[in-house]
Write an enzyme that holds these catalytic residues in place. Structure first.
Site, PDB file in Angstrom:
ATOM      1  N   ARG A  61       0.817  -1.216   0.000  1.00 13.84           N
ATOM      2  CA  ARG A  61       0.000   0.000   0.000  1.00 13.84           C
ATOM      3  C   ARG A  61       0.852   1.268   0.000  1.00 13.84           C
ATOM      4  O   ARG A  61       0.670   2.142  -0.824  1.00 13.84           O
ATOM      5  CB  ARG A  61      -0.839  -0.018   1.275  1.00 13.84           C
ATOM      6  CG  ARG A  61      -2.071   0.762   1.287  1.00 13.84           C
ATOM      7  CD  ARG A  61      -2.880   0.221   2.422  1.00 13.84           C
ATOM      8  NE  ARG A  61      -2.375  -1.117   2.772  1.00 13.84           N
ATOM      9  CZ  ARG A  61      -2.759  -2.238   2.161  1.00 13.84           C
ATOM     10  NH1 ARG A  61      -3.662  -2.191   1.223  1.00 13.84           N
ATOM     11  NH2 ARG A  61      -2.234  -3.397   2.499  1.00 13.84           N
ATOM     12  N   THR A  62       1.757   1.352   0.931  1.00 15.91           N
ATOM     13  CA  THR A  62       2.504   2.604   1.081  1.00 15.91           C
ATOM     14  C   THR A  62       3.335   2.874  -0.167  1.00 15.91           C
ATOM     15  O   THR A  62       3.322   3.980  -0.710  1.00 15.91           O
ATOM     16  CB  THR A  62       3.416   2.537   2.328  1.00 15.91           C
ATOM     17  OG1 THR A  62       2.618   2.156   3.436  1.00 15.91           O
ATOM     18  CG2 THR A  62       4.049   3.862   2.613  1.00 15.91           C
ATOM     19  N   LYS A 100      24.771  -5.635   0.029  1.00 12.97           N
ATOM     20  CA  LYS A 100      26.238  -5.729  -0.057  1.00 12.97           C
ATOM     21  C   LYS A 100      26.904  -5.035   1.119  1.00 12.97           C
ATOM     22  O   LYS A 100      28.120  -4.925   1.171  1.00 12.97           O
ATOM     23  CB  LYS A 100      26.722  -5.074  -1.356  1.00 12.97           C
ATOM     24  CG  LYS A 100      26.175  -5.724  -2.613  1.00 12.97           C
ATOM     25  CD  LYS A 100      26.607  -4.911  -3.833  1.00 12.97           C
ATOM     26  CE  LYS A 100      25.835  -5.334  -5.074  1.00 12.97           C
ATOM     27  NZ  LYS A 100      25.913  -4.323  -6.128  1.00 12.97           N
ATOM     28  N   HIS A 130       5.400   6.385  11.374  1.00 11.93           N
ATOM     29  CA  HIS A 130       4.852   6.208  10.028  1.00 11.93           C
ATOM     30  C   HIS A 130       4.005   7.454   9.742  1.00 11.93           C
ATOM     31  O   HIS A 130       2.784   7.392   9.700  1.00 11.93           O
ATOM     32  CB  HIS A 130       3.998   4.932   9.996  1.00 11.93           C
ATOM     33  CG  HIS A 130       3.626   4.473   8.623  1.00 11.93           C
ATOM     34  ND1 HIS A 130       4.018   5.126   7.479  1.00 11.93           N
ATOM     35  CD2 HIS A 130       2.875   3.428   8.211  1.00 11.93           C
ATOM     36  CE1 HIS A 130       3.537   4.495   6.425  1.00 11.93           C
ATOM     37  NE2 HIS A 130       2.836   3.463   6.846  1.00 11.93           N
ATOM     38  N   ARG A 155      11.262   3.314   3.434  1.00  7.63           N
ATOM     39  CA  ARG A 155      10.797   2.405   4.495  1.00  7.63           C
ATOM     40  C   ARG A 155      11.970   1.520   4.880  1.00  7.63           C
ATOM     41  O   ARG A 155      12.710   1.047   4.005  1.00  7.63           O
ATOM     42  CB  ARG A 155       9.637   1.551   4.018  1.00  7.63           C
ATOM     43  CG  ARG A 155       9.361   0.412   4.996  1.00  7.63           C
ATOM     44  CD  ARG A 155       8.033  -0.210   4.816  1.00  7.63           C
ATOM     45  NE  ARG A 155       6.970   0.707   5.203  1.00  7.63           N
ATOM     46  CZ  ARG A 155       5.716   0.341   5.355  1.00  7.63           C
ATOM     47  NH1 ARG A 155       5.353  -0.896   5.145  1.00  7.63           N
ATOM     48  NH2 ARG A 155       4.796   1.223   5.699  1.00  7.63           N
TER      49      ARG A 155
END
Lengths: 139, 307
Positions: free
Chosen positions: B51-52, B80, B129, B101
């Protein structure tokens, strides 16, 4: 060492009883080679009991650490066996690499080169929080 | 460089300004369709999200801009061993704005401290958030028409539910709200949120384990998912996950103008039968999420002097 007389050094006085060892650790006084005395549970008219740290030697003193660990202390700077300065230490707004975040979910737990920065968020309650994850510092 | 890491980075006035723009976008999307032409949003998703990420991407496309990025850490250089700081510096060379995120708390702040372009926190572990909070605020704004004198019930995982903490924080800045905290003991709202937010701002609140008990009083019911990924112990997750399940029968005594919100995704905490109830607004909420992100991208790019 005669703990009553210091030639060149400092005395951290009015430490809340029981916090002396923690301040000793935070100031890393175990790593210096000049005489250090910790007096615990000394009598105090003002505080009932207090701790005192005396250091006889010119070693760098991190005042921020003291302000964080116990803002009630006074620091007496001694030069040529005379008291030359008496300092009260304000709580620092920010602490960098003085204390370390222990939250395993914090970004500092995986990125080793990040500075551990804590900010003063509640002056009345002496609360510092990690700037990244807001975890409260515990003394 | 203005970024959005925590909802408290924005003043009430700035949030109001975003809501005005979002409402204007809803009213006249065409006016905004080329405002970010030639600009690029980098979506750096070190943790899966549907969704985000998609709402950020849809938001940028609807502003006429482009999107680049990755949707899991395995397909980025962090696999890495690249640091967040280096990633942010590098992406600053290629994009105009970052939405990040990350599973670790504080990672977007590290990015913002190192990037030369605005950074939006699209969720950092169980911490913040803020764009979900903006989404929630736009939903309340459109569905209830006000932010004050509301009775707001939060139900489910109030311990790890970052959307709950952020929304409580945001709503505590408005007058006369009352908060109902409905959760099992193990998932109660953390004491520091109660002390630092609710107590400090004199917000009236009650804690209970019974949703039925408080349902008739609520203007807003904010349901949450018990998140498997926040538990170190699978057994505890299994024991708690089905504690609250909203079914139509539970809404019998609820107000007619109640709104039921959920940050989504849901698992089973809201029965699909509730979807037909006009009080269910979680899919509209997801749509509002796109509009508020459009408003946010515009604000940050304008402040950076990029558009």
């Amino acid at each position: 060492m005669n703990i009553d007389s210091i030639k060149d050094g400092f005395v951290i006085d009015h430490i809340t009883a029981g916090r002396g060892m923690r301040i000793y650790e935070l100031l890393e006084l175990d790593k210096i080679d000049c005489p250090v005395a910790i007096i615990m549970n000394a009598g105090s008219k003002k505080m009932g009991k207090k701790d005192i740290i005396k250091v006889d030697g010119n070693v760098p003193l991190n005042l921020e650490v003291i302000g964080y660990a116990d803002p009630k202390v006074t620091v007496n700077i001694i030069k040529d066996s005379k008291l030359c300065e008496k300092l009260t230490i304000p709580m620092p707004e920010t602490l960098t690499n003085v204390i370390f975040c222990k939250n395993p979910r914090c970004i500092t737990s995986v990125e080793q080169e990040l500075e551990h920065i804590f900010k003063l968020t509640d002056r009345d309650e002496n609360v510092y929080r990690c700037i990244y994850c807001e975890t409260k510092a515990s003394l | 460089m203005k970024s959005l890491i925590d909802i408290l980075d924005f003043t009430v006035e700035e949030i109001d300004e975003l809501l005005v723009v979002a409402n204007d976008i809803i009213a006249d999307p065409k006016k905004y369709s080329e405002m970010c032409k030639g600009k690029k949003l980098a979506t750096l998703f070190f943790e899966p999200s549907t969704r985000t990420r998609l709402s950020f991407e849809a938001a940028m496309y609807e502003l006429g801009g482009n999107v680049l990025g990755f949707s899991e850490a395995a397909s980025s250089s962090s696999a890495k061993g690249e640091s967040v700081a280096d990633t942010a510096k590098m992406i600053s060379c290629y994009a105009d704005i970052i939405a990040m995120r990350h599973p670790k708390e504080g990672a977007p702040l590290v990015a913002a401290m190192n990037a030369s372009i605005p950074v939006i926190n699209a969720g950092d572990g169980g911490h913040n958030h803020p764009t979900q909070t903006l989404t929630d605020l736009l939903t309340i704004n459109r569905e209830k028409g006000r932010f004050d004198n509301l009775k707001i019930g939060f139900c489910g995982d109030l311990k790890f539910g970052r959307t709950v903490h952020s929304l409580i924080n945001a709503m505590s800045r408005y007058e006369g709200n009352k908060v109902y905290l409905v959760s099992p003991t193990e998932l109660k709202l953390p004491d520091y949120v109660k002390k630092d937010v609710l107590d400090k701002k004199n917000i009236e609140y009650i804690e209970t384990q019974s949703l039925d008990e408080v349902m008739p009083e609520l203007d807003i019911l904010y349901m949450t998912r018990v998140q498997r990924e926040r538990f170190f112990n699978e057994e505890e997750y299994l024991r708690l996950k089905d504690r609250y399940i909203l079914v139509p029968e539970k809404l019998t005594n609820a107000k007619e103008d109640l709104i039921i919100m959920h940050p989504l995704p849901r698992v089973n905490e809201i029965s699909v039968k509730v979807d037909e109830d006009k009080r269910a607004c979680y899919f509209r909420q997801a749509l509002y999420g796109k509009y508020i992100r459009m408003a946010l991208i515009l604000k940050l790019l304008k402040e950076a002097g990029t558009i």
